[in-house]
Design an enzyme around this catalytic site. Structure first.
Site: not given
Ligand code: GLA
Length: 722
Positions: A460, A526
């Site tokens: 991430d 997301d």
């Molecule tokens: C980001 C990612 C999510 C999740 C969160 C965890 O927002 O896009 O899918 O992994 O971080 O903190």
């Protein structure tokens, strides 16, 4: 000037005429370079393969492209060269700009060498007065993608500050409509269009990562071009840091697309003898965006490192448990996951030291013993005993000020002044170009991968880079940091064979072919809202093949939008990618689990087709209806979805076309999944009938879709009959 004529003659795909014109042709594409153009080599054709051309006609094409002198202009109108520069009288965006401490701004490049072999050319240019050497590399990929990269070397004795370096692609004169993507978190890669008049349309990312708003493709074409038709050319910058793309039309009749890294002030200063290479900028073209995108997909799939084994159906724990981690809860989730057919279980954020919410812990990559008394072994053993792979979330470039790492090494945080940059999600960014910082993070990741059987990392990157410099009053570091991340990904892949990595950045803020050359998929957004995802997936797919796009079933009430959606809609929209689930399955009843298992089974059955077939989108479908499909490479089968995004104007809706199949072949058309069948809605007249149609009939006449309520969807399978 030296030309390697023997090499040129040896290759059928490269022909020279007399020998001032170079013709590269591959994958239905031709690129013709006039090597004698003034002020420098110029691409006089990029597009359709020029079959039947001879050296004489190619030379004619090159000469006929030369621009006339005009009143009020220079005595010779400069051609659009590979690296257009201001001192030649090019008044548009320059390909190269720089200086030596404010002096030495004039650049005029002469050709010193041309090498060409197979589908490549390498052209060496130099300015003996400015002490610069420039190499232009051109490569035509197997599906006709044109790759270009520039390298600048300082051949002088003083440092050279590189200000801007852009790779240039010529546009046809009738490419007067420009298309690109923009967006934001939860709405990445939303399309926008405008007329390309005289002037420039510039898109930049200054976010230190690709960016949720970045132009995954900057394209220009004949007015009204769509997915199915209309000549269009586009470029993509394969780079995950700051970058710039430009579409430009000048009064001299030239039009171009240009792209490259966006360099911050003083970011690249070349010591005597040092060189800088731009990212690869990749150009595609086609009659319609579908054809343009297939060149990207075909070539990406042909790479040796492309993920080839069936994409494992994934359950990601994030929206199921967020930070509420416990062995009991997660083993129960794993049990539920395997019961519907999941093959890969990914433990998201929250497993490492101090990480009970999103305010602390980033940087401390050891398992939190308060939550996981015996480490992750009990969970991973359970997951693997159930026959699933295990994946783990990491965010290696980031650090929370509230972490042991930040307390011990505050000097490892990117910053341009004494105070820290504005925070994002309460976190800062590590300067991975610092060798000790890099070594520390690399060692932590290797240790995790050595200790645990981890098949997959969800990598991430949850904030933009702001004021990213190497310490107070320091130099810009986005370029160096981006290269360090690439090196780290490459190093991990080499040391842990078989390891797959997902590129995630608050969802889809790091989606580009630079990162995707060293990772296996992206977390596309997301947003799990199927209606939002339709647009996002369609336009991310302009460049990225579907099997590299993470698509998950959502829980019935979408967390990011609050919309309530059916499993039928969620399933149909997640089908055309790397299928997964993001939902607390421990809360669903037996009947729902069976339905989910049916979707998983369908996704598994269709995944060979999704991973090798051609994505098609349909122009002109009435508003409120989305039709898309994947057609097998051999056109023996296809799957289409018809999604009702809103109520349609016609009631019942008119016929929808299904293009892309073999026009002459006869196919059987079957409804596979239909949302709302149980809801007592009117039956689809032909659903039970034996329908056979030719590919041409499907593409031209089409089929009548069912009456669907908004947010309902249908999946159709089409298979060659007999
Ligand atoms: C980001 C990612 C999510 C999740 C969160 C965890 O927002 O896009 O899918 O992994 O971080 O903190």
């Amino acid at each position: 000037m030296h030309r390697s004529d023997s090499q040129l003659d040896a290759e059928q795909t490269v022909t020279t005429s007399a020998p001032h014109v170079l013709h590269l042709t591959r994958g239905g594409t031709s690129v013709v370079l006039d090597l004698d153009a003034s002020p420098g080599p110029s691409i006089v054709h990029w597009g359709a393969a020029l079959t039947g051309s001879t050296p004489a006609t190619l030379r004619g094409t090159a000469i006929a492209a030369r621009a006339q002198r005009v009143s009020g202009g220079l005595d010779a109108t400069p051609a659009l060269s590979l690296v257009p520069v201001a001192a030649d009288g090019w008044f548009g965006t320059p390909g190269l700009e720089g200086h030596r401490d404010g002096n030495g701004v004039s650049i005029r490049l002469a050709t010193v060498d041309v090498q060409a072999a197979e589908h490549r050319a390498s052209i060496a240019l130099a300015d003996a007065e400015a002490d610069l050497a420039v190499r232009v590399e051109l490569r035509l990929g197997p599906s006709g993608l044109l790759h270009q990269r520039l390298t600048v070397r300082n051949t002088g004795t003083t440092p050279y500050t590189l200000q801007s370096l852009l790779t240039t692609f010529p546009l046809p004169a009738d490419a007067t409509e420009v298309f690109d993507t923009t967006g934001h978190h939860l709405r990445e890669r939303a399309p926008q269009r405008r007329q390309l008049g005289i002037g420039s349309h510039v898109r930049e990312s200054r976010r230190g990562r690709t960016g949720a708003d970045s132009a995954i493709l900057l394209a220009a074409g004949r007015p009204g071009f769509g997915f199915e038709r209309g000549r269009v050319h586009g470029i993509h910058v394969a780079w995950s840091g700051n970058h710039r793309v430009v579409a430009e039309r000048s009064v001299t009749g030239d039009a171009l697309l240009a792209g490259g890294e966006l360099l911050l002030p003083g970011e690249v200063v070349l010591a005597p003898g040092a060189a800088y290479s731009s990212p690869w900028v990749i150009g595609s073209w086609g009659d319609g965006l579908t054809a343009l995108s297939h060149r990207f997909h075909d070539e990406w799939r042909a790479r040796p490192q492309h993920p080839r084994r069936p994409r494992p159906v994934t359950l990601n724990t994030w929206e199921a448990v967020y930070f509420d981690h416990s062995l009991e809860r997660l083993t129960a989730l794993a049990d539920a996951a395997v019961s519907v057919g999941v093959e890969r279980f990914v433990l998201d954020d929250g497993w490492f030291e101090g990480r009970r919410d999103d305010t602390a812990g980033l940087g401390d990559w050891t398992v939190d013993r308060e939550v996981w008394a015996h480490g992750l072994h009990p969970l991973i053993d359970h997951v693997r005993a159930l026959g699933m792979e295990f994946g783990l979330w990491v965010e290696p470039e980031m650090v929370n000020p509230d972490s042991e790492l930040a307390r011990r090494h505050p000097d490892w945080i990117l910053r341009g002044r004494m105070s820290l940059p504005p925070s994002g999600r309460q976190q800062q960014v590590l300067d991975l170009s610092i060798p000790d910082a890099y070594a520390h993070i690399a060692a932590r990741l290797h240790a995790l991968l050595d200790e645990y059987p981890i098949a997959y990392l969800k990598w991430d990157h949850n904030r933009d880079l702001v004021d990213a410099a190497g310490g107070p009053a320091g130099a810009a570091r986005v370029h160096a940091h981006t290269l360090a991340v690439y090196r780290l990904l490459d190093e991990l892949k080499a040391a842990h064979p078989g390891l797959e990595i997902e590129s995630c950045a608050s969802g889809g803020a790091r989606v580009d072919l630079g990162i995707l050359d060293r990772t296996d998929r992206v977390w596309t957004s997301d947003s799990l809202d199927p209606l939002e995802r339709l647009e996002n997936q369609k336009h991310t797919g302009l460049v990225v093949p579907p099997e590299m796009l993470g698509m998950h079933l959502t829980s019935p009430v979408v967390h990011s939008s609050g919309r309530t959606v059916s499993l039928g809609l969620s399933g149909a929209v997640a089908l055309f990618g790397h299928f997964g689930i993001e939902w607390d399955l421990t809360t669903v009843d037996e009947r729902k689990r069976e339905e989910i298992a049916e979707w998983v089974a369908l996704a598994k059955r269709l995944r060979p087709l999704i991973a090798s077939g051609r994505v098609v989108h349909v122009d002109g479908t009435e508003p409120g209806i989305d039709v898309r499909g994947v057609v097998a490479a051999d056109t023996a089968s296809a799957v289409f979805t018809v999604v009702q995004t809103a109520s349609s104007a016609a009631y019942p809706a008119g016929r929808v076309r299904m293009p892309g199949l073999d026009p002459a072949r006869v196919y059987r058309v079957q409804v596979r999944m239909r949302d709302g069948e149980d809801a007592g809605q009117s039956p689809l007249e032909w659903a039970g009938a034996e329908i056979v149609m030719t590919g041409l009939e499907l593409a031209e006449a089409g089929v009548r879709p069912p009456v669907q309520r908004p947010q309902q969807a249908m999946v159709l399978e089409i298979t060659a009959a007999g």
